[in-house]
Design a protein around this motif. Structure first.
Motif, PDB file in Angstrom:
ATOM      1  N   VAL A 261       0.910  -1.296  -0.062  1.00 50.55           N
ATOM      2  CA  VAL A 261      -0.051  -0.131   0.012  1.00 50.55           C
ATOM      3  C   VAL A 261       0.870   1.033   0.077  1.00 50.55           C
ATOM      4  O   VAL A 261       1.842   1.445   0.771  1.00 50.55           O
ATOM      5  N   LEU A 262       0.674   2.040  -0.971  1.00 46.59           N
ATOM      6  CA  LEU A 262       1.459   3.212  -1.227  1.00 46.59           C
ATOM      7  C   LEU A 262       1.075   4.370  -0.332  1.00 46.59           C
ATOM      8  O   LEU A 262      -0.234   4.269   0.242  1.00 46.59           O
ATOM      9  N   PRO A 263       1.790   5.307   0.152  1.00 44.91           N
ATOM     10  CA  PRO A 263       1.313   6.352   1.039  1.00 44.91           C
ATOM     11  C   PRO A 263       0.042   7.241   0.416  1.00 44.91           C
ATOM     12  O   PRO A 263      -0.705   7.681   1.132  1.00 44.91           O
TER      13      PRO A 263
ATOM     14  N   GLY B 211      11.133   6.804   0.085  1.00 45.17           N
ATOM     15  CA  GLY B 211      11.048   8.071  -0.734  1.00 45.17           C
ATOM     16  C   GLY B 211      10.542   7.926  -2.029  1.00 45.17           C
ATOM     17  O   GLY B 211       9.266   7.752  -2.214  1.00 45.17           O
ATOM     18  N   ASN B 212      11.300   8.339  -3.046  1.00 44.03           N
ATOM     19  CA  ASN B 212      10.900   8.228  -4.470  1.00 44.03           C
ATOM     20  C   ASN B 212      11.568   7.128  -5.143  1.00 44.03           C
ATOM     21  O   ASN B 212      11.909   7.067  -6.477  1.00 44.03           O
ATOM     22  N   ARG B 213      12.033   6.075  -4.379  1.00 42.28           N
ATOM     23  CA  ARG B 213      12.613   4.878  -4.891  1.00 42.28           C
ATOM     24  C   ARG B 213      11.832   3.365  -4.639  1.00 42.28           C
ATOM     25  O   ARG B 213      11.694   3.461  -3.599  1.00 42.28           O
ATOM     26  N   PHE B 214      11.608   3.003  -5.431  1.00 44.81           N
ATOM     27  CA  PHE B 214      10.679   1.938  -5.539  1.00 44.81           C
ATOM     28  C   PHE B 214      11.417   0.556  -5.799  1.00 44.81           C
ATOM     29  O   PHE B 214      12.024   0.255  -6.663  1.00 44.81           O
ATOM     30  N   TYR B 215      11.325  -0.288  -4.716  1.00 42.47           N
ATOM     31  CA  TYR B 215      12.440  -1.657  -4.634  1.00 42.47           C
ATOM     32  C   TYR B 215      11.372  -2.801  -4.981  1.00 42.47           C
ATOM     33  O   TYR B 215      10.341  -2.770  -4.286  1.00 42.47           O
ATOM     34  N   LEU B 216      11.811  -3.585  -5.963  1.00 42.58           N
ATOM     35  CA  LEU B 216      10.984  -4.818  -6.341  1.00 42.58           C
ATOM     36  C   LEU B 216      11.870  -5.934  -6.340  1.00 42.58           C
ATOM     37  O   LEU B 216      12.913  -6.144  -6.822  1.00 42.58           O
ATOM     38  N   GLY B 217      11.147  -6.898  -5.618  1.00 45.28           N
ATOM     39  CA  GLY B 217      12.003  -8.278  -5.425  1.00 45.28           C
ATOM     40  C   GLY B 217      11.434  -9.310  -6.481  1.00 45.28           C
ATOM     41  O   GLY B 217      10.427 -10.001  -6.188  1.00 45.28           O
TER      42      GLY B 217
ATOM     43  N   HIS C 220       7.621   8.654  -8.837  1.00 45.37           N
ATOM     44  CA  HIS C 220       6.830   9.761  -8.513  1.00 45.37           C
ATOM     45  C   HIS C 220       5.635  10.043  -7.912  1.00 45.37           C
ATOM     46  O   HIS C 220       4.788   9.071  -8.366  1.00 45.37           O
ATOM     47  N   PRO C 221       5.250  10.569  -6.832  1.00 41.81           N
ATOM     48  CA  PRO C 221       4.015  10.374  -6.089  1.00 41.81           C
ATOM     49  C   PRO C 221       2.815  10.414  -6.826  1.00 41.81           C
ATOM     50  O   PRO C 221       2.724  11.385  -7.716  1.00 41.81           O
TER      51      PRO C 221
END
Length: 429
Positions: free
Chosen positions: A83-85, A158-164, A175-176
């Motif tokens: 869930v994103l902010p 922050g503005n970095r999205f990590y994916l496994g 970007h939000p």
């Protein structure tokens, strides 16, 4: 393949019925479980319900005082939720990819898994779902990122999205409010694929680290321990320096992770080994110590030796006993911390999505449960939140719980169901 699956179901059913004679009457649960002595099975029990899905308004059963609705539907094997902010809900849609079978048991297992929708072509994407009108049902669906390699865990710092992905961690600029990501991402860490393929992720509370669960290749180091190097562990990635290390090891398949806010400790749920009986050993929920070793493959529940494995006495001596047993072969995958007041009648505790067993005479798991916490530790028996995922005769699976998350409104739970192809939303009635 269908013929093999049917034959496996007949043989597996007969073996399972025989093994129900004298099987443990109670599950190994709680901080001090009674774990039956190991009974090497020879031919492993193989019992998997056929995937049915939900039809004609049929939904899971809720605990008293709760209700459930489909937040999102029509997915392709949804596994994990983030869930994103801004309230957007990300869902990883992916599936195990078949590798060339090596043995007759491999052929049987793969055929059975296909009937259960647990193996096949993978969507390899993350979809974004937005409930713009706040009615508890997402009406906007976008492809957030695609063409990945069995994506699973997600973390935003922050503005970095990590994916496994199954072969490593990649990072994208975010970007939000964005409904999709651009570019192919930057690979930060490589992991060995196959075997236990899921790569769960969680960010540290201060945003300086990302932790990743990397499961073993095999059941008990069947292909030698060299093939298991870097596996059966939780990894830690320093996002500033890009360096990665093994944070804790001896965890056969650590999947969901969550932070307990009172102590600040990292907790995980672990799927234990097969082939020793219905309740031996139990899957477990445990806090995770930096540098800790949890026994696999040499021992389980601390120092109980698995005599099928060439031993390492020094590692067995330092094996940490888990905190809380969850029952044998429940396949506990999803994990999130649920603060008191999120759902009526529930205090602080951990919510666990139990995907369900395939290798015991009487099936276990197949439900969403809650383990209460006090003073930073489990404080009582588990409570059911959602049940009814299995038919009474255990032949059909309407759904299978996987990832869980607190909903954007902080007054609901979201749960991915990879057989029903639904994300369920649980709230007060």
């Amino acid at each position: 393949m269908e013929l093999i699956a049917k034959a496996t179901a007949v043989v597996g059913g007969a073996v399972a019925r025989l093994r129900r004679i004298g099987a443990p009457a109670h599950q190994s649960m709680g901080p001090s479980p009674q774990i039956p002595d190991a009974k090497a099975q020879g031919i492993m029990t193989l019992k998997m319900p056929v995937a049915r899905g939900w039809k004609d308004g049929h939904v899971p059963a809720c605990a008293p005082g709760l209700r459930v609705n489909a937040f999102a539907s029509g997915l392709d094997h949804p596994r994990w939720i983030e869930v994103l902010p801004n309230g957007d809900v990300l869902v990883a849609e992916s599936k195990e990819q078949a590798t060339p079978p090596r043995t007759l048991m491999d052929h049987a297992a793969q055929a059975t898994m296909r009937r259960a929708k647990a193996i096949g072509d993978s969507a390899n994407r993350v979809s974004l779902w937005r409930d713009a009108d706040g009615d508890g049902v997402a009406e906007i669906r976008e492809v957030f990122v695609e063409n990945q390699n069995q994506p699973f865990g997600m973390a935003l710092i922050g503005n970095r999205f990590y994916l496994g992905n199954t072969d490593g961690i990649v990072v994208f600029d975010y970007h939000p409010g964005a409904t999709s990501l651009s570019g192919s991402g930057q690979k930060l860490v490589s992991f060995k694929p196959h075997g236990h393929w899921t790569r769960s992720l969680i960010a540290s509370p201060d945003g300086t680290k990302v932790y990743a669960g990397v499961g073993s290749l095999s059941n008990i180091g069947d292909r030698g321990m060299e093939a298991e190097q870097g596996r059966a562990a939780i990894w830690e990635l320093d996002v500033r320096t890009g360096t990665a290390r093994i944070f804790a090891s001896g965890l056969r398949n650590a999947v969901g992770m969550a932070w307990e806010p009172m102590t600040g400790k990292l907790w995980t749920v672990v799927n234990e080994r097969d082939g020793l009986g219905d309740e031996t050993p139990p899957d477990y929920l445990t806090s995770v110590q930096d540098g800790g070793f949890y026994g696999w493959p040499y021992s389980y529940w601390g120092s109980i030796v698995d005599d099928r494995v060439p031993q390492d006495a020094a590692l067995v001596a330092r094996a940490i006993t888990p905190d809380y047993a969850l029952g044998g072969h429940t396949a506990s995958l999803g994990l999130c911390w649920m603060p008191a007041g999120t759902l009526p009648g529930f205090g602080d505790g951990m919510v666990i999505g139990q995907h369900g067993s395939w290798n015991r005479s009487k099936l276990s798991g197949y439900k969403l449960i809650f383990v209460p916490f006090e003073n930073g530790a489990p404080s009582g028996p588990p409570r059911d939140i959602l049940t009814g995922f299995l038919s009474e005769d255990e032949r059909l699976a309407y759904g299978r719980p996987v990832g869980v998350a607190i909903g954007p409104d902080r007054k609901s739970l979201l749960m991915a169901d990879d057989v029903g192809d639904v994300v369920w939303r649980v709230t007060g009635a």
